[in-house]
Design an enzyme around this catalytic site. Structure first.
Site, PDB file in Angstrom:
ATOM      1  N   THR A  47       0.836  -1.205   0.000  1.00 50.72           N
ATOM      2  CA  THR A  47       0.000   0.000   0.000  1.00 50.72           C
ATOM      3  C   THR A  47       0.868   1.251   0.000  1.00 50.72           C
ATOM      4  O   THR A  47       0.634   2.192  -0.762  1.00 50.72           O
ATOM      5  CB  THR A  47      -0.947   0.009   1.208  1.00 50.72           C
ATOM      6  N   SER A  63       5.018  -6.892  -1.755  1.00 51.20           N
ATOM      7  CA  SER A  63       4.576  -7.064  -0.369  1.00 51.20           C
ATOM      8  C   SER A  63       5.271  -8.266   0.254  1.00 51.20           C
ATOM      9  O   SER A  63       5.367  -9.324  -0.364  1.00 51.20           O
ATOM     10  CB  SER A  63       3.057  -7.261  -0.317  1.00 51.20           C
ATOM     11  N   GLN A  84       0.642  -9.555  -5.751  1.00 52.38           N
ATOM     12  CA  GLN A  84       0.100 -10.902  -5.899  1.00 52.38           C
ATOM     13  C   GLN A  84       0.864 -11.725  -6.933  1.00 52.38           C
ATOM     14  O   GLN A  84       0.492 -12.866  -7.207  1.00 52.38           O
ATOM     15  CB  GLN A  84      -1.378 -10.830  -6.315  1.00 52.38           C
ATOM     16  N   CYS A  98      -8.946  -5.847   2.013  1.00 52.01           N
ATOM     17  CA  CYS A  98      -8.908  -4.408   2.257  1.00 52.01           C
ATOM     18  C   CYS A  98     -10.276  -3.760   2.096  1.00 52.01           C
ATOM     19  O   CYS A  98     -10.491  -2.632   2.528  1.00 52.01           O
ATOM     20  CB  CYS A  98      -7.913  -3.743   1.316  1.00 52.01           C
TER      21      CYS A  98
END
Length: 488
Positions: A158, A285, A265, A411
Protein backbone atom coordinates in the site's frame (compact mmCIF):
# COMPACT_ATOMS: atom_id res chain seq x y z
CA UNK A 1 16.23 -19.56 30.89
CA UNK A 2 19.11 -17.14 30.42
CA UNK A 3 19.75 -15.25 27.19
CA UNK A 4 23.09 -17.07 26.94
CA UNK A 5 21.38 -20.46 26.84
CA UNK A 6 18.80 -19.22 24.34
CA UNK A 7 21.53 -17.98 22.01
CA UNK A 8 23.34 -21.28 22.32
CA UNK A 9 20.24 -23.23 21.36
CA UNK A 10 19.25 -20.88 18.53
CA UNK A 11 19.88 -23.32 15.69
CA UNK A 12 16.38 -23.50 14.24
CA UNK A 13 12.83 -22.54 15.04
CA UNK A 14 11.86 -25.93 16.55
CA UNK A 15 14.95 -26.07 18.80
CA UNK A 16 14.46 -22.43 19.84
CA UNK A 17 10.83 -22.95 20.87
CA UNK A 18 11.66 -26.16 22.65
CA UNK A 19 14.55 -24.47 24.47
CA UNK A 20 12.17 -21.88 25.87
CA UNK A 21 9.54 -24.45 26.85
CA UNK A 22 12.06 -27.04 28.08
CA UNK A 23 10.68 -29.67 25.74
CA UNK A 24 12.84 -31.98 23.63
CA UNK A 25 13.46 -30.72 20.10
CA UNK A 26 11.99 -32.73 17.24
CA UNK A 27 13.42 -33.61 13.88
CA UNK A 28 11.86 -31.94 10.83
CA UNK A 29 8.78 -33.82 9.66
CA UNK A 30 6.06 -33.07 7.13
CA UNK A 31 3.04 -33.05 9.46
CA UNK A 32 2.87 -30.69 12.39
CA UNK A 33 0.85 -33.25 14.32
CA UNK A 34 3.70 -35.76 14.04
CA UNK A 35 5.98 -33.29 15.80
CA UNK A 36 3.62 -33.09 18.73
CA UNK A 37 3.25 -36.85 18.88
CA UNK A 38 7.02 -37.18 19.03
CA UNK A 39 7.18 -34.56 21.73
CA UNK A 40 4.58 -36.26 23.87
CA UNK A 41 6.21 -39.65 23.31
CA UNK A 42 9.65 -38.31 24.22
CA UNK A 43 8.29 -36.52 27.24
CA UNK A 44 6.34 -39.56 28.32
CA UNK A 45 9.31 -41.88 27.88
CA UNK A 46 11.17 -39.92 30.52
CA UNK A 47 8.55 -40.91 33.07
CA UNK A 48 6.03 -43.54 32.03
CA UNK A 49 3.97 -43.02 35.17
CA UNK A 50 3.58 -39.25 34.77
CA UNK A 51 1.35 -37.22 32.49
CA UNK A 52 1.92 -33.90 30.81
CA UNK A 53 1.46 -30.90 33.06
CA UNK A 54 -1.00 -28.21 32.06
CA UNK A 55 1.84 -26.03 30.86
CA UNK A 56 3.36 -28.84 28.80
CA UNK A 57 -0.02 -29.76 27.33
CA UNK A 58 -0.61 -26.15 26.34
CA UNK A 59 2.86 -26.00 24.84
CA UNK A 60 2.28 -29.20 22.90
CA UNK A 61 -0.92 -27.75 21.45
CA UNK A 62 0.92 -24.55 20.51
CA UNK A 63 3.73 -26.51 18.94
CA UNK A 64 1.19 -28.45 16.94
CA UNK A 65 0.36 -25.16 15.22
CA UNK A 66 3.86 -23.67 15.12
CA UNK A 67 6.58 -26.33 14.92
CA UNK A 68 7.18 -27.11 11.28
CA UNK A 69 9.29 -28.83 8.70
CA UNK A 70 12.38 -27.36 7.16
CA UNK A 71 12.33 -29.90 4.37
CA UNK A 72 11.59 -28.74 0.84
CA UNK A 73 8.33 -30.65 0.99
CA UNK A 74 6.94 -27.89 3.19
CA UNK A 75 4.56 -28.39 6.08
CA UNK A 76 0.82 -28.49 6.66
CA UNK A 77 -1.60 -28.99 9.49
CA UNK A 78 -3.98 -31.81 8.59
CA UNK A 79 -7.59 -30.77 8.12
CA UNK A 80 -8.82 -33.05 10.92
CA UNK A 81 -6.20 -31.65 13.26
CA UNK A 82 -7.29 -28.10 12.49
CA UNK A 83 -10.86 -29.05 13.34
CA UNK A 84 -9.78 -30.55 16.67
CA UNK A 85 -7.94 -27.35 17.48
CA UNK A 86 -11.03 -25.34 16.57
CA UNK A 87 -9.19 -23.59 13.74
CA UNK A 88 -10.60 -23.40 10.20
CA UNK A 89 -8.78 -24.66 7.15
CA UNK A 90 -6.88 -21.71 5.67
CA UNK A 91 -7.76 -20.94 2.05
CA UNK A 92 -7.17 -17.19 1.97
CA UNK A 93 -3.62 -16.98 0.62
CA UNK A 94 -4.36 -13.80 -1.37
CA UNK A 95 -5.14 -12.01 1.89
CA UNK A 96 -1.94 -13.09 3.61
CA UNK A 97 0.36 -16.07 3.94
CA UNK A 98 1.93 -17.70 6.99
CA UNK A 99 5.56 -16.94 7.64
CA UNK A 100 7.67 -19.76 6.24
CA UNK A 101 9.67 -21.39 9.08
CA UNK A 102 12.90 -20.79 7.19
CA UNK A 103 12.04 -17.10 7.10
CA UNK A 104 11.28 -16.91 10.81
CA UNK A 105 14.50 -18.74 11.59
CA UNK A 106 16.44 -16.08 9.67
CA UNK A 107 14.64 -13.27 11.50
CA UNK A 108 14.98 -14.43 15.11
CA UNK A 109 18.64 -13.42 15.71
CA UNK A 110 17.78 -9.84 14.74
CA UNK A 111 15.24 -9.67 17.56
CA UNK A 112 17.51 -11.25 20.17
CA UNK A 113 21.22 -10.69 19.57
CA UNK A 114 21.82 -8.73 16.36
CA UNK A 115 19.52 -5.86 17.23
CA UNK A 116 21.62 -2.94 16.00
CA UNK A 117 20.18 -0.01 14.05
CA UNK A 118 21.23 -0.56 10.43
CA UNK A 119 21.86 3.19 10.11
CA UNK A 120 24.34 3.28 13.01
CA UNK A 121 27.74 3.62 11.36
CA UNK A 122 29.92 3.85 14.48
CA UNK A 123 29.86 0.34 15.93
CA UNK A 124 29.73 -3.36 15.10
CA UNK A 125 26.04 -3.78 15.92
CA UNK A 126 25.07 -1.30 13.22
CA UNK A 127 27.58 -2.68 10.72
CA UNK A 128 26.34 -6.25 11.13
CA UNK A 129 22.70 -5.26 10.76
CA UNK A 130 23.43 -3.03 7.78
CA UNK A 131 25.19 -5.94 6.09
CA UNK A 132 22.14 -8.15 6.67
CA UNK A 133 19.83 -5.46 5.28
CA UNK A 134 21.91 -5.11 2.13
CA UNK A 135 21.98 -8.89 1.70
CA UNK A 136 18.16 -8.88 1.92
CA UNK A 137 17.98 -6.04 -0.59
CA UNK A 138 20.08 -8.08 -3.00
CA UNK A 139 17.79 -11.09 -2.53
CA UNK A 140 14.66 -9.09 -3.31
CA UNK A 141 16.37 -7.59 -6.35
CA UNK A 142 17.46 -11.01 -7.62
CA UNK A 143 13.88 -12.28 -7.38
CA UNK A 144 12.69 -9.67 -9.90
CA UNK A 145 15.81 -9.20 -12.01
CA UNK A 146 16.70 -5.78 -10.62
CA UNK A 147 19.79 -4.02 -9.31
CA UNK A 148 19.90 -3.95 -5.48
CA UNK A 149 20.22 -0.14 -5.62
CA UNK A 150 16.78 -0.05 -7.28
CA UNK A 151 15.01 -1.63 -4.28
CA UNK A 152 13.49 0.74 -1.71
CA UNK A 153 12.07 -0.86 1.44
CA UNK A 154 8.65 0.32 2.60
CA UNK A 155 6.01 -0.80 5.09
CA UNK A 156 4.12 -2.77 2.46
CA UNK A 157 2.51 -2.69 -0.98
CA UNK A 158 0.00 0.00 0.00
CA UNK A 159 2.79 2.42 0.85
CA UNK A 160 4.71 1.37 -2.26
CA UNK A 161 1.70 2.08 -4.46
CA UNK A 162 1.16 5.46 -2.84
CA UNK A 163 4.84 6.34 -3.09
CA UNK A 164 5.04 5.37 -6.78
CA UNK A 165 1.86 7.03 -8.01
CA UNK A 166 1.94 10.20 -5.92
CA UNK A 167 5.73 10.43 -6.07
CA UNK A 168 5.98 10.38 -9.87
CA UNK A 169 2.91 12.57 -10.37
CA UNK A 170 4.10 15.26 -7.98
CA UNK A 171 7.67 15.32 -9.29
CA UNK A 172 6.59 15.86 -12.91
CA UNK A 173 3.42 17.86 -12.22
CA UNK A 174 4.69 21.04 -13.87
CA UNK A 175 4.83 19.31 -17.27
CA UNK A 176 2.54 16.29 -17.10
CA UNK A 177 -0.71 15.85 -15.18
CA UNK A 178 -2.41 12.81 -16.69
CA UNK A 179 -2.45 9.25 -15.29
CA UNK A 180 -3.88 6.02 -16.70
CA UNK A 181 -5.03 3.03 -14.65
CA UNK A 182 -7.78 0.41 -14.77
CA UNK A 183 -11.13 0.01 -13.05
CA UNK A 184 -10.02 -3.22 -11.36
CA UNK A 185 -6.93 -1.98 -9.51
CA UNK A 186 -6.40 -2.43 -5.78
CA UNK A 187 -8.24 0.13 -3.70
CA UNK A 188 -5.04 1.88 -2.61
CA UNK A 189 -4.17 2.55 -6.26
CA UNK A 190 -7.64 3.85 -7.06
CA UNK A 191 -7.71 6.02 -3.94
CA UNK A 192 -4.25 7.42 -4.74
CA UNK A 193 -5.50 8.37 -8.18
CA UNK A 194 -8.62 9.99 -6.73
CA UNK A 195 -6.43 11.95 -4.34
CA UNK A 196 -4.44 13.29 -7.29
CA UNK A 197 -7.66 14.14 -9.11
CA UNK A 198 -8.61 16.34 -6.18
CA UNK A 199 -5.30 18.12 -6.68
CA UNK A 200 -5.84 18.91 -10.34
CA UNK A 201 -4.63 15.77 -12.10
CA UNK A 202 -6.65 13.95 -14.74
CA UNK A 203 -7.07 10.18 -14.48
CA UNK A 204 -8.31 7.76 -17.13
CA UNK A 205 -9.80 4.54 -15.74
CA UNK A 206 -9.59 1.91 -18.46
CA UNK A 207 -12.36 -0.70 -18.64
CA UNK A 208 -11.62 -4.43 -18.81
CA UNK A 209 -13.35 -7.18 -20.76
CA UNK A 210 -15.51 -9.90 -19.21
CA UNK A 211 -12.37 -11.90 -18.38
CA UNK A 212 -10.79 -8.96 -16.58
CA UNK A 213 -8.15 -8.18 -19.20
CA UNK A 214 -7.34 -4.68 -20.41
CA UNK A 215 -7.58 -3.92 -24.13
CA UNK A 216 -4.16 -2.81 -25.39
CA UNK A 217 -5.71 -0.60 -28.08
CA UNK A 218 -7.68 1.21 -25.38
CA UNK A 219 -4.40 1.83 -23.57
CA UNK A 220 -2.69 3.19 -26.70
CA UNK A 221 -5.61 5.49 -27.45
CA UNK A 222 -5.69 6.79 -23.87
CA UNK A 223 -2.05 7.94 -23.84
CA UNK A 224 -1.66 11.71 -24.28
CA UNK A 225 1.34 14.05 -24.57
CA UNK A 226 0.86 14.97 -20.90
CA UNK A 227 0.52 11.37 -19.65
CA UNK A 228 3.09 10.84 -16.93
CA UNK A 229 2.25 7.36 -15.61
CA UNK A 230 0.41 4.14 -16.41
CA UNK A 231 -0.40 1.94 -13.38
CA UNK A 232 -1.78 -1.53 -14.08
CA UNK A 233 -1.79 -4.46 -11.67
CA UNK A 234 0.14 -7.57 -12.69
CA UNK A 235 -2.07 -10.19 -10.97
CA UNK A 236 -5.49 -9.13 -9.72
CA UNK A 237 -6.01 -9.74 -6.03
CA UNK A 238 -9.68 -10.73 -6.33
CA UNK A 239 -9.83 -12.86 -9.47
CA UNK A 240 -6.19 -13.77 -10.17
CA UNK A 241 -6.18 -12.46 -13.75
CA UNK A 242 -2.68 -11.85 -15.17
CA UNK A 243 -2.46 -8.76 -17.33
CA UNK A 244 -0.18 -8.70 -20.45
CA UNK A 245 2.47 -6.78 -18.56
CA UNK A 246 5.29 -7.15 -21.09
CA UNK A 247 3.11 -5.76 -23.91
CA UNK A 248 1.92 -2.91 -21.69
CA UNK A 249 5.51 -2.13 -20.78
CA UNK A 250 6.51 -1.95 -24.43
CA UNK A 251 3.67 0.45 -25.21
CA UNK A 252 4.65 2.71 -22.32
CA UNK A 253 8.32 2.67 -23.31
CA UNK A 254 7.47 3.56 -26.92
CA UNK A 255 5.41 6.54 -25.74
CA UNK A 256 7.98 7.56 -23.10
CA UNK A 257 5.50 7.12 -20.27
CA UNK A 258 6.49 5.66 -16.92
CA UNK A 259 4.97 2.24 -16.17
CA UNK A 260 4.10 1.17 -12.61
CA UNK A 261 2.65 -2.20 -11.68
CA UNK A 262 1.28 -3.47 -8.39
CA UNK A 263 2.91 -6.91 -8.27
CA UNK A 264 2.01 -7.84 -4.70
CA UNK A 265 0.10 -10.90 -5.90
CA UNK A 266 2.65 -11.86 -8.55
CA UNK A 267 6.19 -11.60 -7.16
CA UNK A 268 7.40 -14.92 -5.80
CA UNK A 269 4.55 -16.81 -7.47
CA UNK A 270 5.20 -16.30 -11.17
CA UNK A 271 8.45 -15.26 -12.92
CA UNK A 272 8.94 -11.48 -12.89
CA UNK A 273 11.71 -9.68 -14.77
CA UNK A 274 11.59 -5.88 -14.63
CA UNK A 275 13.94 -5.55 -17.61
CA UNK A 276 12.10 -7.93 -19.91
CA UNK A 277 8.73 -6.46 -18.89
CA UNK A 278 9.89 -2.82 -19.27
CA UNK A 279 8.71 -1.97 -15.76
CA UNK A 280 9.76 1.38 -14.27
CA UNK A 281 8.19 1.06 -10.83
CA UNK A 282 6.86 -2.02 -9.06
CA UNK A 283 5.24 -2.62 -5.68
CA UNK A 284 6.04 -5.74 -3.63
CA UNK A 285 4.58 -7.06 -0.37
CA UNK A 286 6.41 -9.20 2.19
CA UNK A 287 3.45 -11.01 3.72
CA UNK A 288 2.17 -12.21 0.34
CA UNK A 289 5.34 -14.28 -0.19
CA UNK A 290 5.46 -16.09 3.19
CA UNK A 291 7.37 -13.26 4.80
CA UNK A 292 6.46 -11.00 7.74
CA UNK A 293 3.76 -8.35 7.75
CA UNK A 294 4.77 -4.72 7.90
CA UNK A 295 7.45 -4.83 5.20
CA UNK A 296 7.36 -4.29 1.46
CA UNK A 297 9.45 -2.85 -1.32
CA UNK A 298 9.25 -0.48 -4.24
CA UNK A 299 11.36 -1.09 -7.32
CA UNK A 300 12.46 2.23 -8.85
CA UNK A 301 14.33 2.08 -12.16
CA UNK A 302 17.69 3.87 -12.32
CA UNK A 303 18.35 3.70 -16.11
CA UNK A 304 16.45 5.44 -17.57
CA UNK A 305 16.06 7.16 -14.23
CA UNK A 306 12.68 7.59 -12.59
CA UNK A 307 12.38 10.56 -10.25
CA UNK A 308 10.04 10.59 -7.25
CA UNK A 309 8.96 13.16 -4.74
CA UNK A 310 9.04 11.31 -1.38
CA UNK A 311 5.81 11.05 0.57
CA UNK A 312 7.70 10.51 3.86
CA UNK A 313 10.37 12.99 4.91
CA UNK A 314 12.97 12.70 7.64
CA UNK A 315 16.47 11.28 7.93
CA UNK A 316 16.90 10.62 4.22
CA UNK A 317 17.18 6.85 4.41
CA UNK A 318 16.59 4.68 1.32
CA UNK A 319 18.32 7.12 -1.05
CA UNK A 320 16.15 9.90 0.30
CA UNK A 321 13.00 8.28 -1.09
CA UNK A 322 11.70 6.77 2.15
CA UNK A 323 12.91 8.20 5.45
CA UNK A 324 12.72 6.22 8.68
CA UNK A 325 14.69 3.53 10.49
CA UNK A 326 14.45 0.26 8.64
CA UNK A 327 12.93 -2.61 10.68
CA UNK A 328 15.91 -4.93 10.28
CA UNK A 329 14.18 -8.18 11.35
CA UNK A 330 11.36 -7.58 8.86
CA UNK A 331 13.78 -6.64 6.09
CA UNK A 332 15.82 -9.78 6.75
CA UNK A 333 12.58 -11.78 6.72
CA UNK A 334 11.57 -10.37 3.36
CA UNK A 335 15.00 -11.16 1.98
CA UNK A 336 14.81 -14.73 3.26
CA UNK A 337 11.28 -15.08 1.85
CA UNK A 338 12.59 -13.94 -1.54
CA UNK A 339 15.35 -16.54 -1.43
CA UNK A 340 12.87 -19.28 -0.55
CA UNK A 341 10.60 -18.15 -3.39
CA UNK A 342 13.46 -18.44 -5.87
CA UNK A 343 14.09 -21.99 -4.66
CA UNK A 344 10.45 -23.06 -4.43
CA UNK A 345 8.67 -21.11 -7.18
CA UNK A 346 8.53 -23.91 -9.73
CA UNK A 347 7.46 -26.48 -7.13
CA UNK A 348 4.95 -24.07 -5.59
CA UNK A 349 3.39 -23.29 -8.97
CA UNK A 350 2.99 -26.98 -9.85
CA UNK A 351 1.58 -27.70 -6.40
CA UNK A 352 -0.91 -24.83 -6.52
CA UNK A 353 -1.90 -25.62 -10.13
CA UNK A 354 -2.69 -29.20 -9.18
CA UNK A 355 -4.82 -28.11 -6.23
CA UNK A 356 -6.54 -25.46 -8.32
CA UNK A 357 -7.52 -27.97 -11.00
CA UNK A 358 -8.80 -30.28 -8.27
CA UNK A 359 -10.87 -27.54 -6.64
CA UNK A 360 -12.31 -26.15 -9.87
CA UNK A 361 -13.19 -29.53 -11.37
CA UNK A 362 -14.86 -30.80 -8.19
CA UNK A 363 -16.83 -27.61 -7.61
CA UNK A 364 -18.03 -27.34 -11.21
CA UNK A 365 -18.93 -31.02 -11.47
CA UNK A 366 -20.80 -31.26 -8.18
CA UNK A 367 -22.51 -27.87 -7.80
CA UNK A 368 -24.76 -26.55 -10.60
CA UNK A 369 -25.06 -22.86 -11.53
CA UNK A 370 -21.51 -21.94 -10.54
CA UNK A 371 -19.41 -19.42 -12.48
CA UNK A 372 -15.62 -19.07 -12.39
CA UNK A 373 -14.88 -15.35 -12.41
CA UNK A 374 -12.05 -14.00 -14.53
CA UNK A 375 -10.06 -15.49 -17.36
CA UNK A 376 -9.86 -19.29 -17.26
CA UNK A 377 -6.51 -19.13 -19.07
CA UNK A 378 -4.67 -15.92 -18.16
CA UNK A 379 -4.75 -16.37 -14.41
CA UNK A 380 -2.68 -17.29 -11.40
CA UNK A 381 -4.04 -20.73 -10.40
CA UNK A 382 -3.85 -20.09 -6.66
CA UNK A 383 -6.67 -17.55 -6.89
CA UNK A 384 -10.04 -19.20 -7.56
CA UNK A 385 -13.09 -16.91 -7.47
CA UNK A 386 -16.51 -18.55 -7.83
CA UNK A 387 -19.99 -17.08 -7.90
CA UNK A 388 -22.66 -19.45 -6.55
CA UNK A 389 -26.00 -18.48 -8.07
CA UNK A 390 -29.09 -18.29 -5.82
CA UNK A 391 -26.98 -18.18 -2.66
CA UNK A 392 -26.17 -15.06 -0.65
CA UNK A 393 -22.40 -14.80 -0.41
CA UNK A 394 -22.35 -13.60 3.19
CA UNK A 395 -24.59 -16.50 4.24
CA UNK A 396 -22.29 -18.95 2.50
CA UNK A 397 -19.25 -17.40 4.17
CA UNK A 398 -20.89 -17.85 7.57
CA UNK A 399 -21.84 -21.42 6.71
CA UNK A 400 -18.26 -22.20 5.70
CA UNK A 401 -16.95 -21.28 9.13
CA UNK A 402 -14.61 -24.29 9.12
CA UNK A 403 -12.82 -22.84 6.09
CA UNK A 404 -11.12 -19.44 6.04
CA UNK A 405 -12.12 -17.89 2.70
CA UNK A 406 -13.20 -14.41 1.69
CA UNK A 407 -15.69 -12.63 -0.51
CA UNK A 408 -12.99 -10.50 -2.14
CA UNK A 409 -10.16 -8.23 -1.14
CA UNK A 410 -9.39 -8.17 2.58
CA UNK A 411 -8.91 -4.41 2.26
CA UNK A 412 -12.55 -3.88 1.23
CA UNK A 413 -14.27 -6.89 2.83
CA UNK A 414 -16.02 -4.67 5.40
CA UNK A 415 -18.12 -3.16 2.62
CA UNK A 416 -21.54 -4.65 1.88
CA UNK A 417 -21.37 -3.40 -1.69
CA UNK A 418 -20.77 -6.02 -4.39
CA UNK A 419 -17.18 -6.28 -5.60
CA UNK A 420 -16.26 -3.38 -7.90
CA UNK A 421 -13.85 -5.74 -9.65
CA UNK A 422 -16.61 -8.17 -10.60
CA UNK A 423 -18.91 -5.33 -11.60
CA UNK A 424 -16.17 -4.05 -13.92
CA UNK A 425 -16.24 -7.48 -15.58
CA UNK A 426 -19.95 -7.03 -16.23
CA UNK A 427 -21.06 -9.47 -13.53
CA UNK A 428 -24.60 -8.74 -12.33
CA UNK A 429 -24.95 -7.47 -8.77
CA UNK A 430 -26.77 -10.60 -7.63
CA UNK A 431 -23.94 -12.84 -8.87
CA UNK A 432 -21.27 -10.47 -7.56
CA UNK A 433 -22.87 -10.74 -4.13
CA UNK A 434 -22.49 -14.54 -4.25
CA UNK A 435 -18.77 -14.63 -4.99
CA UNK A 436 -16.27 -16.51 -2.82
CA UNK A 437 -12.49 -16.35 -3.28
CA UNK A 438 -10.50 -19.48 -2.51
CA UNK A 439 -6.80 -18.81 -1.99
CA UNK A 440 -4.42 -21.74 -2.39
CA UNK A 441 -0.81 -21.60 -1.30
CA UNK A 442 2.45 -23.36 -0.55
CA UNK A 443 1.12 -25.21 2.48
CA UNK A 444 -2.39 -26.06 1.25
CA UNK A 445 -3.10 -29.80 1.02
CA UNK A 446 -5.35 -31.99 -1.11
CA UNK A 447 -7.24 -33.02 2.02
CA UNK A 448 -8.06 -29.39 2.73
CA UNK A 449 -9.32 -28.88 -0.81
CA UNK A 450 -11.51 -31.99 -0.64
CA UNK A 451 -12.81 -30.97 2.79
CA UNK A 452 -13.70 -27.52 1.43
CA UNK A 453 -15.51 -28.95 -1.59
CA UNK A 454 -17.63 -31.24 0.59
CA UNK A 455 -18.56 -28.37 2.87
CA UNK A 456 -19.42 -26.13 -0.08
CA UNK A 457 -21.61 -28.81 -1.66
CA UNK A 458 -23.53 -29.38 1.55
CA UNK A 459 -24.08 -25.74 2.48
CA UNK A 460 -24.85 -24.47 -1.03
CA UNK A 461 -27.54 -27.16 -1.32
CA UNK A 462 -28.92 -26.27 2.13
CA UNK A 463 -29.02 -22.54 1.47
CA UNK A 464 -30.62 -23.02 -1.94
CA UNK A 465 -33.35 -25.12 -0.40
CA UNK A 466 -34.23 -22.07 1.69
CA UNK A 467 -34.35 -19.76 -1.34
CA UNK A 468 -37.64 -19.13 -3.18
CA UNK A 469 -35.62 -18.14 -6.23
CA UNK A 470 -34.01 -21.59 -6.34
CA UNK A 471 -37.45 -23.18 -6.18
CA UNK A 472 -38.58 -21.10 -9.15
CA UNK A 473 -35.47 -22.07 -11.12
CA UNK A 474 -36.15 -25.74 -10.36
CA UNK A 475 -39.62 -25.25 -11.84
CA UNK A 476 -38.08 -23.92 -15.04
CA UNK A 477 -38.98 -20.27 -14.54
CA UNK A 478 -36.68 -17.72 -16.18
CA UNK A 479 -36.05 -15.21 -13.42
CA UNK A 480 -34.93 -12.52 -15.86
CA UNK A 481 -38.32 -12.61 -17.56
CA UNK A 482 -40.17 -11.76 -14.35
CA UNK A 483 -41.35 -8.19 -13.85
CA UNK A 484 -40.71 -7.52 -10.19
CA UNK A 485 -42.90 -4.95 -8.45
CA UNK A 486 -42.18 -2.95 -5.34
CA UNK A 487 -44.81 -1.70 -2.92
CA UNK A 488 -44.60 1.93 -1.78
Amino acid sequence: MSAKIIQKKLFSLPSFICAIRRLPAVQPVRSLSTSVQDITKDTGSQNHNSTLSNEEATTAAALQQVTTSYSKNGYALDVTERTVLGRPVYLDAQSTTPVDPRVLDAMLPFYISQYGNPHSRTHAYGWATEEAVEKARASVAALVGANPKEIIFTSGATESNNAAIKGVANFYKERKRHIITTQTEHKCVLDSCRHLQQNGFEVTYLPVNKEGLVNLEDLKNAIRPDTVLVSIMMVNNEIGVIQPIEEIGKICREHKVFFHTDAAQAVGKIPVDVEKMHIDLMSISGHKIYGPKGIGALYVRRKPRVRLEPIINGGGQERGLRSGTLPAPLVVGMGAASEVCMEEMERDYKHVSKLSERLISQIQSSIPHVVLNGSPVHRYPGNVNFSFAYVEGESLLMALKKVAVSSGSACTSASLEPSYVLRALGVDDDMAHTSIRFGLGRFTTEKEVDFTVELAKRHVARLREMSPLWEMVQEGIDLKSIQWTQEH
